[in-house]
Design a protein around this motif. Structure first.
Motif, PDB file in Angstrom:
ATOM      1  N   SER A 105       0.870  -1.171   0.000  1.00 24.45           N
ATOM      2  CA  SER A 105       0.000   0.000   0.000  1.00 24.45           C
ATOM      3  C   SER A 105       0.907   1.220   0.000  1.00 24.45           C
ATOM      4  CB  SER A 105      -0.893  -0.014   1.239  1.00 24.45           C
ATOM      5  OG  SER A 105      -1.699   1.133   1.216  1.00 24.45           O
ATOM      6  N   PHE A 106       0.809   2.013  -1.074  1.00 19.93           N
ATOM      7  CA  PHE A 106       1.742   3.126  -1.270  1.00 19.93           C
ATOM      8  C   PHE A 106       0.987   4.444  -1.364  1.00 19.93           C
ATOM      9  CE2 PHE A 106       3.837   5.985  -4.391  1.00 19.93           C
ATOM     10  CZ  PHE A 106       5.054   6.209  -3.737  1.00 19.93           C
ATOM     11  N   THR A 107       1.502   5.456  -0.709  1.00 23.15           N
ATOM     12  CA  THR A 107       1.038   6.827  -0.966  1.00 23.15           C
ATOM     13  C   THR A 107       2.254   7.647  -1.336  1.00 23.15           C
ATOM     14  OG1 THR A 107      -0.803   6.637   0.565  1.00 23.15           O
ATOM     15  CG2 THR A 107      -0.134   8.854  -0.029  1.00 23.15           C
ATOM     16  N   GLY A 108       2.163   8.347  -2.466  1.00 18.24           N
ATOM     17  CA  GLY A 108       3.284   9.158  -2.913  1.00 18.24           C
ATOM     18  C   GLY A 108       3.037   9.623  -4.330  1.00 18.24           C
ATOM     19  N   SER A 109       4.110   9.926  -5.035  1.00 17.75           N
ATOM     20  CA  SER A 109       3.958  10.474  -6.379  1.00 17.75           C
ATOM     21  C   SER A 109       3.559   9.385  -7.381  1.00 17.75           C
ATOM     22  CB  SER A 109       5.280  11.105  -6.818  1.00 17.75           C
ATOM     23  OG  SER A 109       6.275  10.100  -6.861  1.00 17.75           O
ATOM     24  N   THR A 110       2.928   9.811  -8.457  1.00 21.10           N
ATOM     25  CA  THR A 110       2.523   8.871  -9.506  1.00 21.10           C
ATOM     26  C   THR A 110       3.748   8.182 -10.103  1.00 21.10           C
ATOM     27  OG1 THR A 110       0.533  10.117  -9.970  1.00 21.10           O
ATOM     28  CG2 THR A 110       1.361   8.739 -11.759  1.00 21.10           C
ATOM     29  N   GLU A 111       4.800   8.961 -10.282  1.00 19.94           N
ATOM     30  CA  GLU A 111       6.025   8.431 -10.891  1.00 19.94           C
ATOM     31  C   GLU A 111       6.583   7.234 -10.098  1.00 19.94           C
ATOM     32  OE1 GLU A 111       8.916  11.482 -10.650  1.00 19.94           O
ATOM     33  OE2 GLU A 111      10.359  10.451 -11.922  1.00 19.94           O
ATOM     34  N   VAL A 112       6.721   7.404  -8.790  1.00 21.30           N
ATOM     35  CA  VAL A 112       7.254   6.308  -7.966  1.00 21.30           C
ATOM     36  C   VAL A 112       6.224   5.173  -7.879  1.00 21.30           C
ATOM     37  CG1 VAL A 112       8.058   5.665  -5.656  1.00 21.30           C
ATOM     38  CG2 VAL A 112       8.803   7.830  -6.666  1.00 21.30           C
ATOM     39  N   GLY A 113       4.945   5.529  -7.770  1.00 18.72           N
ATOM     40  CA  GLY A 113       3.888   4.513  -7.700  1.00 18.72           C
ATOM     41  C   GLY A 113       3.941   3.559  -8.892  1.00 18.72           C
TER      42      GLY A 113
ATOM     43  N   SER B  70      -0.298  21.580 -15.773  1.00 20.95           N
ATOM     44  CA  SER B  70      -0.231  20.128 -15.983  1.00 20.95           C
ATOM     45  C   SER B  70       0.618  19.430 -14.925  1.00 20.95           C
ATOM     46  CB  SER B  70       0.335  19.813 -17.373  1.00 20.95           C
ATOM     47  OG  SER B  70       1.606  20.403 -17.517  1.00 20.95           O
ATOM     48  N   GLU B  71       1.557  20.166 -14.310  1.00 26.11           N
ATOM     49  CA  GLU B  71       2.471  19.562 -13.343  1.00 26.11           C
ATOM     50  C   GLU B  71       1.960  19.861 -11.935  1.00 26.11           C
ATOM     51  OE1 GLU B  71       6.989  19.943 -14.233  1.00 26.11           O
ATOM     52  OE2 GLU B  71       6.565  21.322 -12.609  1.00 26.11           O
ATOM     53  N   GLU B  72       2.003  18.849 -11.054  1.00 26.14           N
ATOM     54  CA  GLU B  72       1.552  19.064  -9.670  1.00 26.14           C
ATOM     55  C   GLU B  72       2.386  20.185  -9.040  1.00 26.14           C
ATOM     56  OE1 GLU B  72       1.909  15.525  -7.295  1.00 26.14           O
ATOM     57  OE2 GLU B  72       0.234  16.114  -6.011  1.00 26.14           O
ATOM     58  N   THR B  73       1.718  21.145  -8.354  1.00 22.03           N
ATOM     59  CA  THR B  73       2.475  22.291  -7.838  1.00 22.03           C
ATOM     60  C   THR B  73       3.107  22.021  -6.478  1.00 22.03           C
ATOM     61  OG1 THR B  73       1.295  23.879  -9.150  1.00 22.03           O
ATOM     62  CG2 THR B  73       2.285  24.716  -7.152  1.00 22.03           C
ATOM     63  N   PHE B  74       2.322  21.571  -5.501  1.00 22.19           N
ATOM     64  CA  PHE B  74       2.822  21.270  -4.163  1.00 22.19           C
ATOM     65  C   PHE B  74       3.483  22.465  -3.495  1.00 22.19           C
ATOM     66  CE2 PHE B  74       3.350  17.349  -1.570  1.00 22.19           C
ATOM     67  CZ  PHE B  74       2.126  16.830  -1.922  1.00 22.19           C
TER      68      PHE B  74
ATOM     69  N   ASP C  83      -9.108  17.605 -18.586  1.00 19.33           N
ATOM     70  CA  ASP C  83      -7.996  17.393 -19.508  1.00 19.33           C
ATOM     71  C   ASP C  83      -6.668  17.243 -18.750  1.00 19.33           C
ATOM     72  OD1 ASP C  83      -6.436  17.190 -21.714  1.00 19.33           O
ATOM     73  OD2 ASP C  83      -6.419  19.340 -22.169  1.00 19.33           O
ATOM     74  N   THR C  84      -6.543  16.142 -18.023  1.00 21.32           N
ATOM     75  CA  THR C  84      -5.348  15.880 -17.220  1.00 21.32           C
ATOM     76  C   THR C  84      -5.248  14.380 -17.005  1.00 21.32           C
ATOM     77  OG1 THR C  84      -4.430  16.053 -14.976  1.00 21.32           O
ATOM     78  CG2 THR C  84      -6.764  16.443 -15.179  1.00 21.32           C
ATOM     79  N   GLU C  85      -4.022  13.929 -16.741  1.00 20.35           N
ATOM     80  CA  GLU C  85      -3.845  12.495 -16.445  1.00 20.35           C
ATOM     81  C   GLU C  85      -4.291  12.175 -15.020  1.00 20.35           C
ATOM     82  OE1 GLU C  85       0.734  12.060 -15.149  1.00 20.35           O
ATOM     83  OE2 GLU C  85       0.366  13.532 -16.722  1.00 20.35           O
ATOM     84  N   PHE C  86      -4.450  13.248 -14.175  1.00 18.23           N
ATOM     85  CA  PHE C  86      -4.794  13.027 -12.768  1.00 18.23           C
ATOM     86  C   PHE C  86      -6.307  12.968 -12.558  1.00 18.23           C
ATOM     87  CE2 PHE C  86      -0.623  15.208 -12.545  1.00 18.23           C
ATOM     88  CZ  PHE C  86       0.089  14.233 -11.865  1.00 18.23           C
TER      89      PHE C  86
ATOM     90  N   SER D 274      -4.097   8.914 -10.643  1.00 19.83           N
ATOM     91  CA  SER D 274      -4.063   9.320  -9.234  1.00 19.83           C
ATOM     92  C   SER D 274      -4.228   8.142  -8.287  1.00 19.83           C
ATOM     93  CB  SER D 274      -5.140  10.365  -8.937  1.00 19.83           C
ATOM     94  OG  SER D 274      -4.779  11.604  -9.509  1.00 19.83           O
ATOM     95  N   GLY D 275      -4.468   6.962  -8.815  1.00 24.97           N
ATOM     96  CA  GLY D 275      -4.474   5.848  -7.869  1.00 24.97           C
ATOM     97  C   GLY D 275      -5.277   4.636  -8.250  1.00 24.97           C
ATOM     98  N   LEU D 276      -5.197   3.666  -7.352  1.00 24.93           N
ATOM     99  CA  LEU D 276      -5.892   2.387  -7.484  1.00 24.93           C
ATOM    100  C   LEU D 276      -6.396   2.011  -6.101  1.00 24.93           C
ATOM    101  CD1 LEU D 276      -3.743  -0.300  -9.350  1.00 24.93           C
ATOM    102  CD2 LEU D 276      -5.928   0.661 -10.061  1.00 24.93           C
ATOM    103  N   GLY D 277      -7.675   1.724  -5.985  1.00 24.36           N
ATOM    104  CA  GLY D 277      -8.224   1.319  -4.687  1.00 24.36           C
ATOM    105  C   GLY D 277      -8.647   2.533  -3.873  1.00 24.36           C
ATOM    106  N   VAL D 278      -9.270   2.249  -2.706  1.00 26.72           N
ATOM    107  CA  VAL D 278      -9.700   3.357  -1.845  1.00 26.72           C
ATOM    108  C   VAL D 278      -9.234   3.119  -0.424  1.00 26.72           C
ATOM    109  CG1 VAL D 278     -11.775   4.117  -3.085  1.00 26.72           C
ATOM    110  CG2 VAL D 278     -11.936   2.232  -1.447  1.00 26.72           C
ATOM    111  N   GLU D 279      -9.118   4.234   0.301  1.00 32.81           N
ATOM    112  CA  GLU D 279      -8.877   4.153   1.739  1.00 32.81           C
ATOM    113  C   GLU D 279     -10.112   4.733   2.423  1.00 32.81           C
ATOM    114  OE1 GLU D 279      -4.872   5.883   2.126  1.00 32.81           O
ATOM    115  OE2 GLU D 279      -4.095   3.847   1.933  1.00 32.81           O
ATOM    116  N   GLY D 280     -10.182   4.615   3.756  1.00 33.80           N
ATOM    117  CA  GLY D 280     -11.388   5.055   4.453  1.00 33.80           C
ATOM    118  C   GLY D 280     -12.484   4.015   4.241  1.00 33.80           C
TER     119      GLY D 280
END
Ligand code: NAP
Length: 474
Positions: free
Chosen positions: A216-224, A374-378, A399-402, A448-454
């Protein structure tokens, strides 16, 4: 580090630094590949017994953890702020929500139901049961050092899994404190194992091992994506909570004061370092100037400083690369026609010369050709765009991959339904920038992900087993 119920000392250390002043907070033991292997052995050894405890036993331990987190609220919030910089008010929310996850999953542990399934024959009975998946690995980011772990470990423990934890090296102290709470509250030997150290070295061992059944990973899409590829070799179950690029839309029929307040909170909470932060703001043409004028007035008033100062609303960014990224995005936007209405550079805060502060920034006249769209700001930079029609803004917003969080403001009920249904995001806040609760699902679409939490998150740690009974009938 904590392996098989022992706290392990190492010669090599990781330095954890306060991003508000550059001072050393603590030195952490740095683990190796061998420690990662020992952690698997410990978790595997504990699985048989832990997975056979009653739901009631697990529930009672989780209740105690929830309670103990609340008892240590101020201390834990201070640790979060010191190790990663977010203002105390945001850190307190993080501690409270972490406790709430343990409370919720203490209750969910007792609702792991199977099903009776009608069979096609009179002499057959079919049923399903749910069983814990086994040893799981939780890998978490620096920006929510307590909550992200709590969101993973509370359902994992409730389900009866044993756990490997690797927190970010930038903010591992909250994880260590959480493990101390587990120990105090009676989590048995081997059930929780914490290894700090080089990200790839530790997680590669866990990803390669057939004994680890889930990551179970939380982090950037790139590392995921990298972790998913590696997990494929042993066909591990994966949960991914990844990056976001949330649109924030204000229609002309919205309550403008409410929208401005929402835009302040969802852009600047935790200094803009949240996956659910507004990343692109779209304001309808007829209210564009008025919205901007009210928004900039408020942004200019946001106090920037050390998160431990109770007046602070915007703390430091995590490190120098985050400052560099802000500068790159702002300069790129300006070079393509954006206008800086406030901020736009590194903030110099006396006497915190070594802190990584960035001025709360508003950019107007932003367009789709700019990196920031297009790029996450953070970080604390708010880019604003003008739109004319609902159809046009929906197209731009999607219009985004996220596909994590999105927000919009309207007082038109029909529009509220239409836009809610058409936004391609896992979470949609309608006149609401806090659409989060432990009993609600949290998860992203697209990259932005796979699966849910909560809500439903416990299923991520369970396997379904079908039993089909052929009976002798009298
Ligand atoms: P990150 O760089 O992807 O790191 C996340 C975790 O993975 C950290 O523990 C990191 O360790 C580790 N890691 C980094 N590279 C690795 C590799 N090659 N192999 C194995 N592990 C590796 O993300 P971050 O900068 O910490 O966090 C920010 C990102 O997380 C943003 O994209 C944000 O949107 C996302 N996020 C998503 C959610 C959500 O719920 N969807 C919530 C919070 C954050 P080190 O830090 O020690 O390098």
């Amino acid at each position: 580090m904590f392996i098989n119920a022992e706290w392990i000392e190492k010669d090599e250390k990781i330095r954890v630094v306060n991003p508000a002043n550059g001072e050393l907070v603590q030195e952490i033991n740095k683990g190796t590949k061998e420690d990662a292997i020992a952690a698997i052995k410990s978790a595997k050894g504990a699985f048989y017994t832990w997975s056979r405890t009653t739901a009631l036993e697990r529930s009672q331990i989780l209740e105690k953890i929830a309670q103990r987190i609340l008892e240590r609220k101020d201390e834990l919030a201070n640790i979060i702020t010191t190790e990663m910089g977010k203002p105390l008010v945001n850190a307190i929310y993080e501690v409270e929500s972490s406790s709430a996850y343990f409370k919720w999953f203490a209750e969910e542990a007792r609702r792991i139901y199977g099903e009776q399934i009608p069979s096609n024959a009179t002499n057959k009975r079919m049923m399903t049961i749910k069983q814990p998946i086994g040893v799981i690995a939780a890998i978490t980011p620096w920006n929510f050092p307590l909550q992200m772990l709590s969101r993973k470990l509370s359902p994992a423990l409730a389900a009866g899994c044993t756990c490997l934890i690797r927190p970010s090296s930038q903010s591992p102290i909250s994880a260590i404190e959480l493990v101390k709470i587990f120990e105090e509250c009676g989590v048995p030997k081997g059930v929780i194992n914490l290894v700090c150290g080089s990200a790839e070295e530790i997680t590669d061992v866990w990803l390669e091992s057939p004994d680890v059944k889930k990551i179970s990973f939380t982090g950037s899409t790139e590392v995921g994506i990298e972790l998913m590829k590696k997990a494929a070799n042993t066909v591990k179950k994966v949960s991914m909570e990844l990056g976001g690029h949330a649109p924030f839309i204000v229609f002309e029929d919205a309550d403008l004061e409410l929208a401005v307040e929402g835009a302040i909170n969802i852009k600047f909470n935790s200094s803009g370092q949240q996956c659910v932060c507004a990343n692109r703001m779209y304001v309808q043409e007829s209210i564009y100037d008025e919205f901007i004028q009210k928004y900039v007035e408020k942004v200019k008033d946001l106090p920037v400083g050390d998160g431990r100062d109770l007046k602070c609303r915007v703390g430091p960014l995590i490190n120098q690369s985050a400052i560099t990224k802000m500068n790159e995005q702002v300069q790129d936007a300006v070079s393509k026609g954006a206008v800086i209405l406030c901020g736009g550079k590194r903030a110099e805060i006396e006497p915190l010369k070594n802190g990584y502060f960035y001025e709360p920034t508003v950019l107007a006249d932003v367009n789709d050709s700019m990196l920031i769209t297009s790029e996450e700001t953070f970080g604390p930079v708010a880019p604003i765009m003008k739109f004319v029609t609902e159809e046009e803004v929906l197209k731009q917003a999607n219009d985004t991959e996220f596909g994590l969080a999105s927000y919009f403001y309207t007082n038109d009920l029909s529009r509220a339904y239409r836009v809610f249904e058409n936004l391609e995001y896992g979470i949609v806040g309608i006149n609401d920038v806090a659409p989060f609760a432990v009993q609600a699902p949290f998860g992203g679409w697209k990259t932005s992900g796979l699966g849910v939490e909560g809500a439903h998150g416990i299923d991520e740690y369970l396997e379904v087993k079908l039993g089909s009974f052929l009976l002798k009938m009298n």
